[in-house]
Design an enzyme around this catalytic site. Structure first.
Site, PDB file in Angstrom:
ATOM      1  N   ASP A 294       0.865  -1.172   0.000  1.00 19.82           N
ATOM      2  CA  ASP A 294       0.000   0.000   0.000  1.00 19.82           C
ATOM      3  C   ASP A 294       0.909   1.231   0.000  1.00 19.82           C
ATOM      4  O   ASP A 294       2.131   1.136   0.144  1.00 19.82           O
ATOM      5  CB  ASP A 294      -0.971  -0.015   1.183  1.00 19.82           C
ATOM      6  CG  ASP A 294      -2.215   0.846   0.884  1.00 19.82           C
ATOM      7  OD1 ASP A 294      -2.151   1.693  -0.040  1.00 19.82           O
ATOM      8  OD2 ASP A 294      -3.236   0.699   1.567  1.00 19.82           O
TER       9      ASP A 294
HETATM   10  C1  NOJ Z   1      -3.966   3.975   0.014  1.00 19.10           C
HETATM   11  C2  NOJ Z   1      -5.141   3.069   0.084  1.00 19.10           C
HETATM   12  O1  NOJ Z   1      -5.143   2.344   1.293  1.00 19.10           O
HETATM   13  C3  NOJ Z   1      -5.211   2.099  -1.071  1.00 19.10           C
HETATM   14  O2  NOJ Z   1      -6.402   1.388  -0.991  1.00 19.10           O
HETATM   15  C4  NOJ Z   1      -5.083   2.835  -2.366  1.00 19.10           C
HETATM   16  O3  NOJ Z   1      -5.233   1.951  -3.441  1.00 19.10           O
HETATM   17  C5  NOJ Z   1      -3.727   3.516  -2.373  1.00 19.10           C
HETATM   18  N1  NOJ Z   1      -3.684   4.482  -1.307  1.00 19.10           N
HETATM   19  C6  NOJ Z   1      -3.430   4.207  -3.691  1.00 19.10           C
HETATM   20  O4  NOJ Z   1      -4.177   5.324  -3.851  1.00 19.10           O
END
Ligand code: NOJ
Length: 762
Positions: A294
């Site tokens: 993430d």
């Molecule tokens: C953080 C989020 O937790 C995730 O779900 C997302 O895909 C990413 N950022 C990218 O934006």
């Protein structure tokens, strides 16, 4: 007759041959891709390999905190030298072409980028938030909604979505419940499957399909106290029985990627968790796609207190099975040294790179890196009439009727004076929900617009109170109006002059979503005050809720005759709501998540365990599992939702009272439409394993069907029950069904109305 039978057999035979051919071709295709991947890998330097494991944010939008090293100059330099394998938040054919051109034409090996984006509930044509879609219990509609999202994103240069989020959650305080399918593992699994299929289609290399990503692996929805990114500490039984099933379903649907998670799980951050990523996902489940971290989650292991520095964090993440680094700048800066120092084996790098390259081949990017970059298609596909119709259909199906007394709904189409009250009624932005980065602001059809498109009644509008002022940004709570009551007087005056009041209340579109946990689930700001003031002068209130999570609306439930849960329904929001209010569409949605009576009941969910003291043993006894100041009952239970018509469940029959493993029994009953309208009912099957080697919930959803009936019509509904449906993670630490006694329940919600029992025997 004989000829017909022969012809049917022949067609069947041809079908079989065709299916066999397809699977042989697929297998061959896979083999061929593997050969190509190996050849390419053999030409790559270590740094180029690590480059494939590096994902950068684009230069325009961010969906996480900006890393200090995130300067554009550095990114360009790395792009040109083949040190970037993927970018996120680059969108639109022109932008994507710009970066793809650099990767393909200026780097030594010309490996195309995979372009990721959070296409969570639509791209530009925005669908209902995923929690709303889950309320439809309609897998076909959900799949079609994902297809629309994929086709628009795919027409805009994107070939990978960070969706579906399949995290189960029992905590409505957590802002991201809007992004998931609710609290139930069975429903969540069906939806995970449908959404992956919708995004990826049957042919991943087609330009209207994109790779999906099951996220967040794992446990993110169990963040303590519902606070985003918080600690997760859950046992193996919950992990296996509740958290894992939707991820497994995503694999069954052939999902190409996984995302790990910000949270720690039982003391080990998910990003550095070898048990989750290597043992369970890659070894046990045989997942052969790749795992992306993430946003910055490799670095965050330092704050977690798990890694001393970025170098150690890189080592832990790579060894644990995280294949791609999203925005930590960790792999690109440290992996080369770690490999050279023998801290990370090169086979780990090779494995990660092979996985990433394979998905790029499968997407067709090596055949045509600009496959998703066609300006003409971009113009034609995005916002098309067909897409609007699909999201409208999805929106109508997502609405849940929570209460309908006095027969106020459906509204008559002529002769009424209707007051419409509430800031959200005239809001064209909030219905777009929280995850709509590519969506244009203020492009939703508002409730007011939707209502006004029906011409027969007189509609007058008053805002009442402002819900949120200023920019709807990350600090929204400070923008919520808690002081200015100035519009209440006008709203009350209007309400007193009209036959019916439609009040649109709830949450601003940005009050749910990532980072938007709430400690209170009441109507925010001054909306409760407004509701009570209006109700005083006109009791014919239709409360239209617009929100991203379950809310504690006890007062409304006790007083207001009609409550319609409409969530954040996307671009076609107002049209969908108006059609339901006027009865052109009879609501059939059912809650995918329990509505609590108070925040203190959380976590509250239908499939709880009995405990040793489940019931009050005698009047006024205190020593049983309960609260002294709140009931154990939810406000609205999981699976609940009304229709304009009514349904009767009767005549439950079991084909046998016992069956052995490998066999099955049938359970059937009669469903009758006892009301005045044609309608659809989601009939739900629940099972309880009465005694087991590990205690089992009081009931668990194991099947559901959508049944349409005309007024007065009856149908026999049948479900099969087999051994697989009785499996759980047993005390033997494996999934198995145990012999013994089971209860079976049926009904239109988790408060079921029919009950019987059967045995699984040796
Ligand atoms: C953080 C989020 O937790 C995730 O779900 C997302 O895909 C990413 N950022 C990218 O934006």
């Amino acid at each position: 007759m004989k000829k017909i039978i022969i012809a049917i057999c022949f067609i069947f035979f041809l079908g079989q041959v065709q299916a066999q051919k397809v699977s042989i071709n697929r297998a061959k295709g896979k083999e061929l891709i593997q050969e190509k991947v190996e050849t390419l890998l053999s030409q790559m330097t270590l740094l180029e390999k690590i480059g494939q494991m590096n994902q950068y944010n684009g230069f325009w939008n961010v969906t996480g905190p900006n890393p200090t090293e995130g300067d554009a100059a550095k990114k360009y330099k790395h792009l040109k030298s083949g040190q970037v394998g993927s970018m996120l938040n680059v969108r639109g054919v022109a932008e994507v072409k710009r970066v793809q051109k650099i990767a393909v034409e200026e780097t030594r090996l010309g490996i195309p980028l995979i372009i990721g984006f959070d296409v969570i509930h639509g791209y530009k044509t925005i669908s209902p938030i995923p929690l709303a879609e889950a309320a439809s219990w309609d897998m076909d509609a959900i799949k079609k909604s994902a297809e629309v999202a994929a086709s628009e994103a795919g027409a805009s240069g994107i070939n990978w979505t960070f969706a579906p989020m399949v995290d189960i959650s029992r905590d409505a305080r957590w802002g991201r419940v809007m992004e998931g399918a609710g609290e139930d593992a069975y429903l969540g699994s069906k939806i995970a499957y449908a959404r992956v299929k919708g995004f990826q289609g049957e042919d991943l290399s087609a330009n209207n399909t994109i790779a999906a990503c099951a996220k967040h692996f794992a446990g993110y929805g169990f963040a303590e106290s519902g606070k985003d990114y918080n600690t997760v500490d859950i046992g193996m039984a919950t992990l296996q029985n509740i958290v894992f099933p939707p991820f497994k379903a995503a694999i069954k649907a052939d999902v190409k990627t996984f995302m790990n998670s910000f949270n720690e799980l039982n003391g080990i951050p998910a990003t550095g968790n070898a048990f989750l990523q290597r043992k369970i996902l890659k070894e046990e489940w045989g997942f052969d796609g790749f795992i992306v971290s993430d946003w910055g989650s490799i670095n965050e292991m330092i704050s977690h207190g798990y890694a001393k520095n970025k170098k150690q964090a890189s080592k832990i993440a790579a060894n644990a099975g995280s294949d791609m680094d999203m925005e930590s700048y960790a792999y690109i800066n440290h992996l080369e040294r770690l490999v050279n120092d023998g801290k990370v084996d090169v086979t780990i790098i090779d494995d990660a790179v092979k996985r990433i390259l394979t998905v790029k081949y499968e997407l067709g990017l090596f055949d045509d890196p600009y496959l998703y970059c066609d300006e003409k298609r971009e113009k034609e596909v995005i916002g098309s009439k067909k897409n609007q119709a699909t999201v409208l259909d999805m929106a109508k199906k997502s609405i849940v009727l929570l209460k309908n007394e006095k027969q106020l709904l459906p509204l008559q189409k002529k002769g009424l004076n209707i007051a419409v009250i509430g800031d959200l009624a005239n809001d064209k932005n909030s219905p777009l929900g929280s995850w709509r980065i590519a969506g244009e602001d203020n492009t939703a059809i508002s409730v007011l617009e939707g209502l006004k498109s029906f011409k027969g009644n007189k509609i007058t509008y008053e805002k009442g109170v402002t819900l949120a002022k200023g920019k709807t940004d990350f600090t929204l709570e400070t923008n919520i109006n808690k002081k200015n009551t100035s519009g209440i007087k006008e709203a009350v005056a209007l309400a007193s002059k009209n036959d019916i009041v439609i009040m649109v209340l709830g949450e601003n579109g940005f009050q749910s979503g990532e980072g938007r946990s709430r400690a209170s689930l009441d109507l925010p700001g001054l909306q409760q005050e407004l509701l009570e003031a209006v109700y005083k002068v006109n009791k014919n209130v239709v409360l239209v809720l617009m929100n991203g999570r379950p809310l504690t609306i006890n007062w409304a439930n006790d007083n207001v005759p009609v409550i319609l849960e409409t969530w954040h329904l996307g671009t076609q929001s107002g049209n969908a709501i108006a059609e339901v209010l006027y009865g052109d569409y009879n609501p059939s949605g059912k809650l995918p998540m329990t509505f609590p009576k108070s925040v203190g009941q959380i976590p509250i969910y239908y499939n709880f365990k009995s405990t040793g003291r489940p019931k009050i043993p005698a009047p006024n006894m205190v020593f049983w599992s309960h609260y002294i100041d709140e009931s154990n009952e939810p406000l609205y239970e999981f699976g609940y939702g009304l229709s304009y018509t009514s349904f009767k469940y009767e005549d439950l029959k079991l084909s046998e009272s016992a069956f052995a493993k490998g066999e099955e029994i049938k359970v059937s009953f009669t469903l009758t439409n006892t009301g005045k309208y044609e309608g659809k009912e989601v009939v739900q099957l629940y099972i309880q394993d009465k005694f087991a080697s590990r205690t089992r919930p009081i009931k668990e959803l194991k099947g559901f069907k959508m049944v349409s009936l005309k007024p007065g019509e009856s149908k026999e509904v049948t479900f099969s029950i087999n051994e697989e449906m009785l499996q759980f993670y047993s005390a033997n630490e494996k999934w198995e069904a145990e012999e013994g006694e089971f209860n079976v329940f049926l009904g239109g919600s988790s408060k079921t109305v029919l009950e019987s029992n059967f045995k699984l025997v040796d």
